[in-house]
Design an enzyme around this catalytic site. Structure first.
Site, mmCIF file in Angstrom:
data_model
loop_
_atom_site.group_PDB
_atom_site.id
_atom_site.type_symbol
_atom_site.label_atom_id
_atom_site.label_comp_id
_atom_site.label_asym_id
_atom_site.label_seq_id
_atom_site.Cartn_x
_atom_site.Cartn_y
_atom_site.Cartn_z
ATOM 1 N N ASN A 9 0.872 -1.178 0.000
ATOM 2 C CA ASN A 9 0.000 0.000 0.000
ATOM 3 C C ASN A 9 0.909 1.228 0.000
ATOM 4 O OD1 ASN A 9 -1.863 2.027 0.467
ATOM 5 N ND2 ASN A 9 -2.337 1.400 2.560
ATOM 6 N N TRP A 10 0.991 1.880 -1.158
ATOM 7 C CA TRP A 10 1.911 3.017 -1.276
ATOM 8 C C TRP A 10 1.411 4.257 -0.538
ATOM 9 C CZ3 TRP A 10 3.859 3.196 -7.091
ATOM 10 C CH2 TRP A 10 4.560 2.012 -7.365
ATOM 11 N N LYS A 11 0.128 4.299 -0.198
ATOM 12 C CA LYS A 11 -0.482 5.455 0.468
ATOM 13 C C LYS A 11 -0.247 6.717 -0.377
ATOM 14 C CE LYS A 11 -0.226 3.098 4.879
ATOM 15 N NZ LYS A 11 -0.124 3.231 6.333
ATOM 16 N N HIS A 96 -9.559 0.946 4.808
ATOM 17 C CA HIS A 96 -8.298 1.139 5.533
ATOM 18 C C HIS A 96 -8.535 2.042 6.734
ATOM 19 C CE1 HIS A 96 -4.168 2.284 6.451
ATOM 20 N NE2 HIS A 96 -3.805 1.214 5.785
ATOM 21 N N GLU A 98 -6.986 4.448 7.909
ATOM 22 C CA GLU A 98 -6.806 5.880 7.648
ATOM 23 C C GLU A 98 -8.042 6.465 6.978
ATOM 24 O OE1 GLU A 98 -2.050 5.071 7.372
ATOM 25 O OE2 GLU A 98 -3.174 5.367 5.518
ATOM 26 N N GLU A 167 -5.576 -5.042 10.452
ATOM 27 C CA GLU A 167 -4.531 -4.081 10.801
ATOM 28 C C GLU A 167 -4.750 -3.579 12.217
ATOM 29 O OE1 GLU A 167 -4.685 -0.793 8.008
ATOM 30 O OE2 GLU A 167 -6.809 -0.563 8.380
ATOM 31 N N GLY A 173 2.896 2.458 11.721
ATOM 32 C CA GLY A 173 3.767 3.630 11.761
ATOM 33 C C GLY A 173 4.200 4.035 13.156
ATOM 34 N N SER A 213 3.067 -2.608 10.617
ATOM 35 C CA SER A 213 4.528 -2.575 10.774
ATOM 36 C C SER A 213 5.176 -3.933 10.487
ATOM 37 C CB SER A 213 4.918 -2.067 12.170
ATOM 38 O OG SER A 213 4.457 -0.749 12.345
ATOM 39 N N GLY A 234 2.853 -1.293 4.349
ATOM 40 C CA GLY A 234 2.889 0.150 4.117
ATOM 41 C C GLY A 234 4.287 0.624 3.766
ATOM 42 N N GLY A 235 4.971 1.193 4.757
ATOM 43 C CA GLY A 235 6.286 1.796 4.538
ATOM 44 C C GLY A 235 7.276 0.913 3.802
#
Length: 251
Positions: A9-11, A96, A98, A167, A173, A213, A234-235
């Site tokens: 997920n590049w966000k 998601h 977010e 999640e 994060g 994470s 994610g990251g």
């Protein structure tokens, strides 16, 4: 049999040019490999039409990070499921944490999004999970059960087309990660709810990803759990070496 999946997920990261470069690098890295899992990258909307034809569809699936809860019309700034599908993308992340937290997405809104995604041939990667206060109050089970209402209205046939992603919002994060035991415990609980609703066969065939994470250093331990079928990353999805390290956890 359910699939093992590593989805990125590049966000809201990477310009179009940077996204194309990242997709090309991943494609080249996997060119001579046969990953033991399905690999998916979910990119910002503006990347989809450029990235989809660039990657080897046999190895890398492409998805959006969201879609609208309306079919079409006067909804300035929205992107419909049909538009996403028209780029050649096959997946869409829905629900998601977010989106729920910052944009007020509710069970009812997400139910519409899931239906439209399925109607347009997209595979939803549907996210559920609790925030820190809910985990500390030991309410994680009731939170994920309530969030599943968006997809539990589906027929068994339609439900079997979706991917779930758990999640723990408190581990995104923050540097915190659910322990492998915590991940297995809630994944098993989610699978038990699917079993109650749709029966054992549907439950056994549903891929449930862990998203919180996840990195090369802990992926193998997380994925070794019987009810953890991969990760929503994610990251670590923004660097090919890290993403590849997670994909390799299935080798």
């Amino acid at each position: 049999m359910r699939k093992n999946i590593v989805a990125g997920n590049w966000k809201m990261n990477k310009t179009l040019q940077e996204g194309i470069a990242l997709a090309k690098e991943l494609n080249e890295t996997l060119a001579n490999e046969k990953p033991n899992c399905d690999v998916i990258i979910c990119t910002p909307f503006i990347h989809l039409a450029s990235v989809t034809p660039l990657v080897d569809a046999a190895k890398i699936g492409v998805g959006a990070e969201n879609c609208a809860d309306k079919e079409s019309g006067a909804y300035t700034g929205e992107v419909s499921a049909a538009m996403v599908a028209s780029t050649g993308a096959k997946y869409v992340i829905l629900g998601h944490s977010e989106r729920r937290a910052y944009y007020g997405e509710t069970v009812a809104i997400l139910e519409e999004k899931v239906k439209l995604a399925l109607a347009n041939g997209l595979t939803p990667i549907f996210c559920i999970g609790e925030v820190l206060e809910e985990r500390e109050a030991n309410k994680q089970n009731e939170v994920v059960a309530a969030q599943l209402a968006s997809v539990f209205s589906l027929s068994a046939e339609d439900f079997s087309k979706i991917i779930l992603a758990y999640e723990p919002v408190w581990a995104i994060g923050t540097g915190k990660t659910a322990t492998a035991e915590q991940a297995q415990e809630i994944h098993a609980f989610i699978r038990s709810l699917i079993n109650e609703k749709y029966g054992k066969e549907v439950a056994d065939n549903c891929s449930i990803l862990y998203g919180g994470s996840c990195k090369p250093s802990n992926a193998k331990e997380l994925f070794a759990n019987p009810d953890v079928d991969g990760g929503l990353i994610g990251g670590a999805a923004l660097k090919v070496a890290d993403f590849k390290g997670i994909i390799d956890a299935f080798n």
